[in-house]
Motif scaffolding. Structure first.
Motif, PDB file in Angstrom:
ATOM      1  N   MET A   1       0.848  -1.187   0.000  1.00 58.16           N
ATOM      2  CA  MET A   1       0.000   0.000   0.000  1.00 58.16           C
ATOM      3  C   MET A   1       0.887   1.243   0.000  1.00 58.16           C
ATOM      4  SD  MET A   1      -2.751   1.191   2.898  1.00 58.16           S
ATOM      5  CE  MET A   1      -1.611   1.336   4.236  1.00 58.16           C
ATOM      6  N   ALA A   2       0.616   2.164  -0.933  1.00 57.80           N
ATOM      7  CA  ALA A   2       1.386   3.410  -1.013  1.00 57.80           C
ATOM      8  C   ALA A   2       0.809   4.415  -0.025  1.00 57.80           C
ATOM      9  CB  ALA A   2       1.321   3.962  -2.428  1.00 57.80           C
ATOM     10  N   THR A   3       1.670   4.912   0.850  1.00 52.80           N
ATOM     11  CA  THR A   3       1.202   5.888   1.844  1.00 52.80           C
ATOM     12  C   THR A   3       1.716   7.276   1.497  1.00 52.80           C
ATOM     13  OG1 THR A   3       3.078   5.361   3.241  1.00 52.80           O
ATOM     14  CG2 THR A   3       1.027   4.233   3.724  1.00 52.80           C
ATOM     15  N   LYS A   4       0.925   8.253   1.899  1.00 57.66           N
ATOM     16  CA  LYS A   4       1.299   9.653   1.684  1.00 57.66           C
ATOM     17  C   LYS A   4       1.193  10.394   3.010  1.00 57.66           C
ATOM     18  CE  LYS A   4       0.575  12.124  -1.810  1.00 57.66           C
ATOM     19  NZ  LYS A   4       1.412  12.386  -2.957  1.00 57.66           N
ATOM     20  N   ILE A   5       2.050  11.407   3.140  1.00 61.13           N
ATOM     21  CA  ILE A   5       1.905  12.346   4.251  1.00 61.13           C
ATOM     22  C   ILE A   5       1.255  13.577   3.629  1.00 61.13           C
ATOM     23  CG2 ILE A   5       3.070  13.617   6.076  1.00 61.13           C
ATOM     24  CD1 ILE A   5       5.423  11.711   5.788  1.00 61.13           C
ATOM     25  N   ARG A   6       0.051  13.893   4.079  1.00 62.41           N
ATOM     26  CA  ARG A   6      -0.711  14.955   3.445  1.00 62.41           C
ATOM     27  C   ARG A   6      -1.469  15.776   4.484  1.00 62.41           C
ATOM     28  NH1 ARG A   6      -5.397  11.486   0.592  1.00 62.41           N
ATOM     29  NH2 ARG A   6      -3.855  11.531  -1.051  1.00 62.41           N
ATOM     30  N   LEU A   7      -2.101  16.833   3.989  1.00 61.79           N
ATOM     31  CA  LEU A   7      -2.880  17.708   4.855  1.00 61.79           C
ATOM     32  C   LEU A   7      -4.360  17.382   4.742  1.00 61.79           C
ATOM     33  CD1 LEU A   7      -1.205  21.155   4.069  1.00 61.79           C
ATOM     34  CD2 LEU A   7      -0.763  19.669   6.003  1.00 61.79           C
ATOM     35  N   GLN A   8      -5.070  17.438   5.877  1.00 53.49           N
ATOM     36  CA  GLN A   8      -6.524  17.350   5.904  1.00 53.49           C
ATOM     37  C   GLN A   8      -7.047  18.712   6.312  1.00 53.49           C
ATOM     38  OE1 GLN A   8      -7.912  14.381   8.648  1.00 53.49           O
ATOM     39  NE2 GLN A   8      -8.563  13.043   7.000  1.00 53.49           N
ATOM     40  N   VAL A  21      -1.521  14.226   8.283  1.00 53.73           N
ATOM     41  CA  VAL A  21      -1.896  12.823   8.492  1.00 53.73           C
ATOM     42  C   VAL A  21      -1.128  11.908   7.552  1.00 53.73           C
ATOM     43  CG1 VAL A  21      -4.215  13.397   9.310  1.00 53.73           C
ATOM     44  CG2 VAL A  21      -3.847  12.980   6.889  1.00 53.73           C
ATOM     45  N   ILE A  22      -1.056  10.650   7.966  1.00 54.04           N
ATOM     46  CA  ILE A  22      -0.558   9.573   7.109  1.00 54.04           C
ATOM     47  C   ILE A  22      -1.794   8.894   6.546  1.00 54.04           C
ATOM     48  CG2 ILE A  22       0.886   7.515   6.989  1.00 54.04           C
ATOM     49  CD1 ILE A  22       2.327  10.053   8.001  1.00 54.04           C
ATOM     50  N   ALA A  23      -1.897   8.808   5.208  1.00 55.19           N
ATOM     51  CA  ALA A  23      -3.091   8.233   4.586  1.00 55.19           C
ATOM     52  C   ALA A  23      -2.700   7.409   3.373  1.00 55.19           C
ATOM     53  CB  ALA A  23      -4.048   9.345   4.174  1.00 55.19           C
ATOM     54  N   ASP A  24      -3.608   6.532   2.994  1.00 52.25           N
ATOM     55  CA  ASP A  24      -3.455   5.777   1.758  1.00 52.25           C
ATOM     56  C   ASP A  24      -3.521   6.774   0.608  1.00 52.25           C
ATOM     57  OD1 ASP A  24      -3.581   4.118  -0.412  1.00 52.25           O
ATOM     58  OD2 ASP A  24      -5.132   2.809   0.400  1.00 52.25           O
ATOM     59  N   SER A  25      -2.666   6.615  -0.377  1.00 52.95           N
ATOM     60  CA  SER A  25      -2.616   7.568  -1.484  1.00 52.95           C
ATOM     61  C   SER A  25      -3.911   7.589  -2.282  1.00 52.95           C
ATOM     62  CB  SER A  25      -1.440   7.257  -2.406  1.00 52.95           C
ATOM     63  OG  SER A  25      -1.596   5.963  -2.948  1.00 52.95           O
ATOM     64  N   ARG A  26      -4.721   6.505  -2.197  1.00 49.29           N
ATOM     65  CA  ARG A  26      -5.987   6.449  -2.936  1.00 49.29           C
ATOM     66  C   ARG A  26      -7.141   7.087  -2.166  1.00 49.29           C
ATOM     67  NH1 ARG A  26      -5.549   0.129  -3.481  1.00 49.29           N
ATOM     68  NH2 ARG A  26      -4.858   0.602  -1.382  1.00 49.29           N
ATOM     69  N   ALA A  27      -6.952   7.393  -0.889  1.00 45.82           N
ATOM     70  CA  ALA A  27      -8.028   7.960  -0.065  1.00 45.82           C
ATOM     71  C   ALA A  27      -8.235   9.431  -0.427  1.00 45.82           C
ATOM     72  CB  ALA A  27      -7.680   7.831   1.411  1.00 45.82           C
ATOM     73  N   PRO A  28      -9.482   9.913  -0.312  1.00 43.94           N
ATOM     74  CA  PRO A  28      -9.710  11.335  -0.583  1.00 43.94           C
ATOM     75  C   PRO A  28      -9.023  12.218   0.456  1.00 43.94           C
ATOM     76  CG  PRO A  28     -11.712  10.295   0.229  1.00 43.94           C
ATOM     77  CD  PRO A  28     -10.715   9.209   0.023  1.00 43.94           C
ATOM     78  N   TYR A  58       9.814   8.462  11.203  1.00 45.82           N
ATOM     79  CA  TYR A  58       9.562   7.032  11.001  1.00 45.82           C
ATOM     80  C   TYR A  58       8.836   6.794   9.680  1.00 45.82           C
ATOM     81  CZ  TYR A  58       7.005   2.653  11.224  1.00 45.82           C
ATOM     82  OH  TYR A  58       6.456   1.434  10.908  1.00 45.82           O
ATOM     83  N   TRP A  59       7.761   7.545   9.422  1.00 45.54           N
ATOM     84  CA  TRP A  59       6.984   7.322   8.215  1.00 45.54           C
ATOM     85  C   TRP A  59       7.788   7.683   6.966  1.00 45.54           C
ATOM     86  CZ3 TRP A  59       3.026   4.313   7.653  1.00 45.54           C
ATOM     87  CH2 TRP A  59       2.210   4.022   8.760  1.00 45.54           C
ATOM     88  N   LEU A  60       8.648   8.673   7.041  1.00 47.29           N
ATOM     89  CA  LEU A  60       9.518   8.971   5.900  1.00 47.29           C
ATOM     90  C   LEU A  60      10.471   7.815   5.630  1.00 47.29           C
ATOM     91  CD1 LEU A  60      10.523  12.724   6.270  1.00 47.29           C
ATOM     92  CD2 LEU A  60       9.207  11.699   4.429  1.00 47.29           C
ATOM     93  N   LYS A  61      11.011   7.227   6.703  1.00 50.24           N
ATOM     94  CA  LYS A  61      11.974   6.131   6.539  1.00 50.24           C
ATOM     95  C   LYS A  61      11.326   4.878   5.969  1.00 50.24           C
ATOM     96  CE  LYS A  61      15.379   7.465   9.982  1.00 50.24           C
ATOM     97  NZ  LYS A  61      16.033   7.130  11.256  1.00 50.24           N
ATOM     98  N   VAL A  62      10.021   4.675   6.240  1.00 48.85           N
ATOM     99  CA  VAL A  62       9.361   3.482   5.697  1.00 48.85           C
ATOM    100  C   VAL A  62       8.749   3.748   4.324  1.00 48.85           C
ATOM    101  CG1 VAL A  62       8.930   2.448   7.950  1.00 48.85           C
ATOM    102  CG2 VAL A  62       7.187   3.910   6.927  1.00 48.85           C
ATOM    103  N   GLY A  63       8.971   4.939   3.760  1.00 49.00           N
ATOM    104  CA  GLY A  63       8.604   5.170   2.368  1.00 49.00           C
ATOM    105  C   GLY A  63       7.393   6.036   2.111  1.00 49.00           C
ATOM    106  N   ALA A  64       6.838   6.672   3.113  1.00 45.28           N
ATOM    107  CA  ALA A  64       5.688   7.559   2.881  1.00 45.28           C
ATOM    108  C   ALA A  64       6.150   8.789   2.105  1.00 45.28           C
ATOM    109  CB  ALA A  64       5.061   7.971   4.211  1.00 45.28           C
ATOM    110  N   LEU A  81      16.173  16.869   6.986  1.00 46.65           N
ATOM    111  CA  LEU A  81      17.607  16.910   7.289  1.00 46.65           C
ATOM    112  C   LEU A  81      18.005  15.738   8.173  1.00 46.65           C
ATOM    113  CD1 LEU A  81      20.350  18.373   7.204  1.00 46.65           C
ATOM    114  CD2 LEU A  81      19.605  19.631   9.237  1.00 46.65           C
ATOM    115  N   LYS A  82      17.173  15.454   9.179  1.00 50.29           N
ATOM    116  CA  LYS A  82      17.468  14.330  10.091  1.00 50.29           C
ATOM    117  C   LYS A  82      17.477  13.017   9.319  1.00 50.29           C
ATOM    118  CE  LYS A  82      17.995  12.603  14.249  1.00 50.29           C
ATOM    119  NZ  LYS A  82      19.293  12.645  14.889  1.00 50.29           N
ATOM    120  N   LYS A  83      16.533  12.843   8.384  1.00 53.10           N
ATOM    121  CA  LYS A  83      16.497  11.619   7.566  1.00 53.10           C
ATOM    122  C   LYS A  83      17.757  11.518   6.713  1.00 53.10           C
ATOM    123  CE  LYS A  83      14.096   9.229   3.920  1.00 53.10           C
ATOM    124  NZ  LYS A  83      13.718   9.485   2.581  1.00 53.10           N
ATOM    125  N   HIS A  84      18.160  12.667   6.144  1.00 54.20           N
ATOM    126  CA  HIS A  84      19.373  12.694   5.324  1.00 54.20           C
ATOM    127  C   HIS A  84      20.609  12.323   6.156  1.00 54.20           C
ATOM    128  CE1 HIS A  84      22.232  14.062   2.303  1.00 54.20           C
ATOM    129  NE2 HIS A  84      22.792  14.838   3.223  1.00 54.20           N
TER     130      HIS A  84
END
Length: 197
Positions: A1-8, A21-28, A58-64, A81-84
């Protein structure tokens, strides 16, 4: 499942605020989400950001994948920067201590910059308030000067009116006195004239 970090989006029309929020990329956009990791309020100056740093990392490291706005928010908060830096540690480019030192140096520099911006904004607000105060004082001086001139003009008009009234009264008295004097002189002459006949 592709996850996105997005705004609600939340809030009323013309005054929005957002949850990160962390959400499924297919969710509205305002639909179901996996986890809420923060909030973003663009209505304040500067914008208010409340972020769970560790969960975002964490969510960036797992691919969101963050949206464009969230990427800017994460960059501003130092998550990218911390991830880098953690990626550099994982590759063996430098140690964890060096990564932590670099991150702390960046954080200190950012805080100093934000403090400088806040001080500059405060100074600007003080300057604007000082200019407004000076303009109001100048306006008050002009108003008081105009009021004094108006009072002086009214007093002059009163004095002129009183002088004119006094002069008119004196003229009336003189006219009355001159009318009474000839009338007194004429009255005996008319009486004498019939008596002479």
């Amino acid at each position: 499942m592709a996850t996105k970090i997005r705004l609600q989006r939340f809030g009323r029309r013309g005054y929005p605020f957002y949850r990160i929020v962390i959400a499924d990329s297919r969710a509205p956009r305002d639909g179901k989400f996996i986890e809420r990791i923060g909030s973003y309020n663009p209505n304040t100056n500067p914008a208010t950001i409340d972020l769970k740093f560790d969960r975002a990392l964490y969510w960036l490291k797992v691919g969101a994948q963050p949206s464009d706005t969230v990427r800017r928010i994460l960059s501003r908060e130092g998550v990218l920067l911390k991830k880098h830096l953690d990626g550099g540690v994982a590759k063996g480019a430098f140690t964890q201590e060096v990564a932590d030192q670099r991150f702390e140096a960046w954080l200190t520099n950012k805080q100093q910059l934000l403090k400088g911006v806040a001080e500059r904004d405060q100074q600007k607000a003080q300057d604007i308030a000082q200019k407004q105060h000076e303009a109001e004082e100048e306006q008050n001086k002009e108003r008081s000067k105009a009021l004094e001139e108006k009072k002086a003009a009214i007093e002059r008009e009163k004095a002129e009116a009183e002088a004119a009234a006094k002069a008119e009264a004196e003229a009336n008295e003189e006219a009355n006195a001159t009318e009474e004097a000839p009338a007194a002189e004429e009255a005996p002459a008319t009486e004498e004239a019939p008596a002479a006949e």
